[in-house]
Design a protein around this motif. Structure first.
Motif, PDB file in Angstrom:
ATOM      1  N   THR A  75      16.393   0.971  39.370  1.00  0.00           N
ATOM      2  CA  THR A  75      15.699  -0.464  38.991  1.00  0.00           C
ATOM      3  C   THR A  75      15.269  -0.730  37.632  1.00  0.00           C
ATOM      4  O   THR A  75      15.308  -1.673  37.229  1.00  0.00           O
ATOM      5  CB  THR A  75      14.394  -0.387  39.991  1.00  0.00           C
ATOM      6  OG1 THR A  75      13.576   0.590  39.527  1.00  0.00           O
ATOM      7  CG2 THR A  75      14.615  -0.629  41.366  1.00  0.00           C
ATOM      8  N   HIS A  76      15.026   0.380  36.820  1.00  0.00           N
ATOM      9  CA  HIS A  76      14.895   0.362  35.523  1.00  0.00           C
ATOM     10  C   HIS A  76      14.669   1.738  34.877  1.00  0.00           C
ATOM     11  O   HIS A  76      14.502   2.871  35.904  1.00  0.00           O
ATOM     12  CB  HIS A  76      13.581  -0.359  34.959  1.00  0.00           C
ATOM     13  CG  HIS A  76      12.303   0.021  35.434  1.00  0.00           C
ATOM     14  ND1 HIS A  76      11.947   0.313  36.773  1.00  0.00           N
ATOM     15  CD2 HIS A  76      11.049   0.440  34.763  1.00  0.00           C
ATOM     16  CE1 HIS A  76      10.874   0.663  36.705  1.00  0.00           C
ATOM     17  NE2 HIS A  76      10.448   0.962  35.569  1.00  0.00           N
ATOM     18  N   THR A  77      14.731   2.192  33.786  1.00  0.00           N
ATOM     19  CA  THR A  77      14.659   3.324  33.230  1.00  0.00           C
ATOM     20  C   THR A  77      13.504   4.023  32.668  1.00  0.00           C
ATOM     21  O   THR A  77      13.388   4.995  31.901  1.00  0.00           O
ATOM     22  CB  THR A  77      16.011   3.731  32.183  1.00  0.00           C
ATOM     23  OG1 THR A  77      15.634   2.869  31.063  1.00  0.00           O
ATOM     24  CG2 THR A  77      17.306   3.453  32.840  1.00  0.00           C
ATOM     25  N   HIS A  78      12.412   3.764  33.127  1.00  0.00           N
ATOM     26  CA  HIS A  78      11.136   4.274  32.880  1.00  0.00           C
ATOM     27  C   HIS A  78      11.272   5.650  33.506  1.00  0.00           C
ATOM     28  O   HIS A  78      11.798   5.846  34.761  1.00  0.00           O
ATOM     29  CB  HIS A  78      10.024   3.657  33.488  1.00  0.00           C
ATOM     30  CG  HIS A  78       9.327   2.699  32.610  1.00  0.00           C
ATOM     31  ND1 HIS A  78       8.464   1.728  32.747  1.00  0.00           N
ATOM     32  CD2 HIS A  78       9.367   2.750  31.217  1.00  0.00           C
ATOM     33  CE1 HIS A  78       8.398   0.880  31.726  1.00  0.00           C
ATOM     34  NE2 HIS A  78       8.630   1.574  30.736  1.00  0.00           N
ATOM     35  N   THR A  79      10.753   6.761  32.756  1.00  0.00           N
ATOM     36  CA  THR A  79      11.124   8.080  33.162  1.00  0.00           C
ATOM     37  C   THR A  79      10.943   8.393  34.892  1.00  0.00           C
ATOM     38  O   THR A  79      11.516   9.063  35.474  1.00  0.00           O
ATOM     39  CB  THR A  79      10.255   9.142  32.565  1.00  0.00           C
ATOM     40  OG1 THR A  79      10.325   8.565  31.079  1.00  0.00           O
ATOM     41  CG2 THR A  79      10.724  10.582  32.599  1.00  0.00           C
ATOM     42  N   ASP A  80       9.688   7.741  35.245  1.00  0.00           N
ATOM     43  CA  ASP A  80       9.228   8.175  36.606  1.00  0.00           C
ATOM     44  C   ASP A  80      10.143   7.633  37.711  1.00  0.00           C
ATOM     45  O   ASP A  80      10.193   8.152  38.879  1.00  0.00           O
ATOM     46  CB  ASP A  80       8.118   7.764  36.802  1.00  0.00           C
ATOM     47  CG  ASP A  80       7.642   5.918  36.573  1.00  0.00           C
ATOM     48  OD1 ASP A  80       8.559   5.610  35.670  1.00  0.00           O
ATOM     49  OD2 ASP A  80       6.981   5.351  37.387  1.00  0.00           O
ATOM     50  N   HIS A  81      11.163   6.945  37.251  1.00  0.00           N
ATOM     51  CA  HIS A  81      11.972   6.270  38.277  1.00  0.00           C
ATOM     52  C   HIS A  81      13.420   6.772  38.153  1.00  0.00           C
ATOM     53  O   HIS A  81      14.367   6.653  39.053  1.00  0.00           O
ATOM     54  CB  HIS A  81      12.245   4.776  38.299  1.00  0.00           C
ATOM     55  CG  HIS A  81      11.110   3.719  38.442  1.00  0.00           C
ATOM     56  ND1 HIS A  81      10.861   3.134  39.538  1.00  0.00           N
ATOM     57  CD2 HIS A  81       9.898   3.783  37.562  1.00  0.00           C
ATOM     58  CE1 HIS A  81       9.783   2.795  39.655  1.00  0.00           C
ATOM     59  NE2 HIS A  81       9.164   3.035  38.460  1.00  0.00           N
ATOM     60  N   ILE A  82      13.475   7.741  37.455  1.00  0.00           N
ATOM     61  CA  ILE A  82      14.950   8.543  37.211  1.00  0.00           C
ATOM     62  C   ILE A  82      14.519   9.959  36.944  1.00  0.00           C
ATOM     63  O   ILE A  82      15.319  10.683  36.731  1.00  0.00           O
ATOM     64  CB  ILE A  82      15.524   7.936  35.823  1.00  0.00           C
ATOM     65  CG1 ILE A  82      14.867   8.042  34.566  1.00  0.00           C
ATOM     66  CG2 ILE A  82      16.385   6.685  36.347  1.00  0.00           C
ATOM     67  CD1 ILE A  82      15.765   7.805  33.363  1.00  0.00           C
ATOM     68  N   GLY A 135      11.241  -7.988  31.173  1.00  0.00           N
ATOM     69  CA  GLY A 135       9.599  -8.094  31.058  1.00  0.00           C
ATOM     70  C   GLY A 135       8.761  -6.754  31.034  1.00  0.00           C
ATOM     71  O   GLY A 135       8.228  -6.470  30.073  1.00  0.00           O
ATOM     72  N   HIS A 136       8.737  -6.121  32.304  1.00  0.00           N
ATOM     73  CA  HIS A 136       8.179  -5.124  32.577  1.00  0.00           C
ATOM     74  C   HIS A 136       8.825  -3.941  31.612  1.00  0.00           C
ATOM     75  O   HIS A 136       8.443  -3.267  30.763  1.00  0.00           O
ATOM     76  CB  HIS A 136       8.191  -4.657  33.823  1.00  0.00           C
ATOM     77  CG  HIS A 136       7.716  -3.104  34.089  1.00  0.00           C
ATOM     78  ND1 HIS A 136       6.363  -2.650  33.870  1.00  0.00           N
ATOM     79  CD2 HIS A 136       8.267  -1.966  34.155  1.00  0.00           C
ATOM     80  CE1 HIS A 136       6.235  -1.441  34.206  1.00  0.00           C
ATOM     81  NE2 HIS A 136       7.569  -1.028  34.197  1.00  0.00           N
ATOM     82  N   TYR A 137      10.083  -3.944  31.394  1.00  0.00           N
ATOM     83  CA  TYR A 137      11.019  -3.239  30.814  1.00  0.00           C
ATOM     84  C   TYR A 137      12.378  -3.769  30.719  1.00  0.00           C
ATOM     85  O   TYR A 137      12.715  -4.670  31.392  1.00  0.00           O
ATOM     86  CB  TYR A 137      11.148  -1.980  31.458  1.00  0.00           C
ATOM     87  CG  TYR A 137      11.497  -0.712  30.551  1.00  0.00           C
ATOM     88  CD1 TYR A 137      10.819  -0.691  29.286  1.00  0.00           C
ATOM     89  CD2 TYR A 137      12.433   0.121  30.868  1.00  0.00           C
ATOM     90  CE1 TYR A 137      11.059   0.246  28.435  1.00  0.00           C
ATOM     91  CE2 TYR A 137      12.771   1.217  29.753  1.00  0.00           C
ATOM     92  CZ  TYR A 137      11.846   1.296  28.734  1.00  0.00           C
ATOM     93  OH  TYR A 137      12.117   2.293  27.749  1.00  0.00           O
ATOM     94  N   GLY A 152      11.737  -2.560  42.089  1.00  0.00           N
ATOM     95  CA  GLY A 152      11.081  -2.066  40.893  1.00  0.00           C
ATOM     96  C   GLY A 152       9.584  -2.010  40.586  1.00  0.00           C
ATOM     97  O   GLY A 152       8.636  -2.551  41.333  1.00  0.00           O
ATOM     98  N   ASP A 153       9.533  -2.140  39.170  1.00  0.00           N
ATOM     99  CA  ASP A 153       8.203  -2.329  38.529  1.00  0.00           C
ATOM    100  C   ASP A 153       8.050  -3.842  38.253  1.00  0.00           C
ATOM    101  O   ASP A 153       7.246  -4.323  37.333  1.00  0.00           O
ATOM    102  CB  ASP A 153       8.007  -1.504  37.499  1.00  0.00           C
ATOM    103  CG  ASP A 153       7.503  -0.117  37.905  1.00  0.00           C
ATOM    104  OD1 ASP A 153       7.785   0.244  39.171  1.00  0.00           O
ATOM    105  OD2 ASP A 153       7.252   0.776  37.130  1.00  0.00           O
ATOM    106  N   THR A 154       8.915  -4.759  38.706  1.00  0.00           N
ATOM    107  CA  THR A 154       8.774  -6.290  38.254  1.00  0.00           C
ATOM    108  C   THR A 154       7.823  -6.982  39.249  1.00  0.00           C
ATOM    109  O   THR A 154       6.894  -7.621  38.520  1.00  0.00           O
ATOM    110  CB  THR A 154      10.148  -7.120  38.547  1.00  0.00           C
ATOM    111  OG1 THR A 154      10.892  -6.270  37.456  1.00  0.00           O
ATOM    112  CG2 THR A 154      10.010  -8.385  38.251  1.00  0.00           C
TER     113      THR A 154
HETATM  114 FE   LIG Z   1       8.125   1.097  34.885  1.00  0.00          FE
END
Ligand SMILES: [Fe+2]
Length: 233
Positions: A75-82, A135-137, A152-154
């Motif tokens: 969903t995006h590459t913020h560390t906690d998601h990957i 937006g968030h990332y 994701g975090d949207t």
């Molecule tokens: Fe995030």
């Protein structure tokens, strides 16, 4: 086995081949850095399996994996998601990683397939539409698998994502949320990237009712509601 095709082409192919609507089940796993959620989607017809985000130890998913999942949607590459992506690849070496093209440099692997806005991802009989929601990332992607969407975090249950990262943009978040997600049918059900709300999932219609961040009149109103939200956290 999957293919990625653009929306216009997909519409034609769908009519021509008469691909039937499929049904699927979704398992969720909560944990990781901050009540993160990894999803395991199983097609009930072909038994194909797809993972959304590598936020949870693979061991939690293994009892529910029938063979080798086809792909993992990022969903995006913020560390906690990957954070567990290497474990997933080690366990399932042919797993295809799918994420936004701007993140290709983060996944210098042969099995990374990049996508952009409105690409269709066909995995077995599961048809996902990628919706780029910066937006968030910058590389946020929501995956629409009607009648649900993995956001994701949207968008979470009860609010939007925040704009605290270096690559965040509140203008872009407003555009993504208001012009790409809230314009979807009200009955689409949101499956967010974190378990932050009073329940795990929510339909768009109900989310608008419970969240001031989803009822802004315009961009300026959204910015002031977000400021208030951040002050009262
Ligand atoms: Fe995030």
């Amino acid at each position: 086995m999957f293919i990625i095709i653009k929306l216009q082409i997909f519409q034609l192919i769908r009519v021509k081949l008469m691909i039937p609507e499929t049904d699927f089940s979704i398992r969720y796993f909560i944990g990781g850095y901050d009540n993160n959620i990894t999803y395991l989607i199983t097609c009930n017809i072909l038994k194909t399996q797809v993972i959304v985000d590598a936020a949870i130890d693979i061991g939690m998913l293994l009892p529910f994996i029938d063979s080798e999942p086809s792909a993992i949607l990022i969903t995006h590459t913020h560390t906690d998601h990957i954070s567990f992506i290497d474990e997933y690849i080690e366990k399932f070496p042919s797993l295809t990683i799918i994420g936004h093209s701007d993140s290709a440099n983060l996944f210098k692997r042969k099995n990374f397939k990049y996508i952009n806005h409105k690409h269709i991802i066909k995995i077995g009989q599961l048809l996902f539409t990628a919706i780029h929601t910066p937006g968030h990332y910058y590389d946020s992607i929501c995956y629409l698998l009607k009648p649900v969407i993995f956001t994701g975090d949207t968008i979470f249950v009860g609010r939007t994502g925040r704009v605290k990262s270096r690559s965040s943009s509140i203008n872009e978040l407003y555009n993504s949320v208001y012009h790409k997600i809230l314009t979807l049918p009200d009955n689409i059900r949101i499956y967010p990237g974190h378990d932050y709300g009073k329940k795990l999932t929510i339909q768009i219609k109900e989310n608008k009712k419970i969240s001031p961040l989803l009822r802004a009149k315009d961009l300026n109103d959204f910015i002031s509601i977000m400021k208030e939200y951040e002050m009262n956290r």
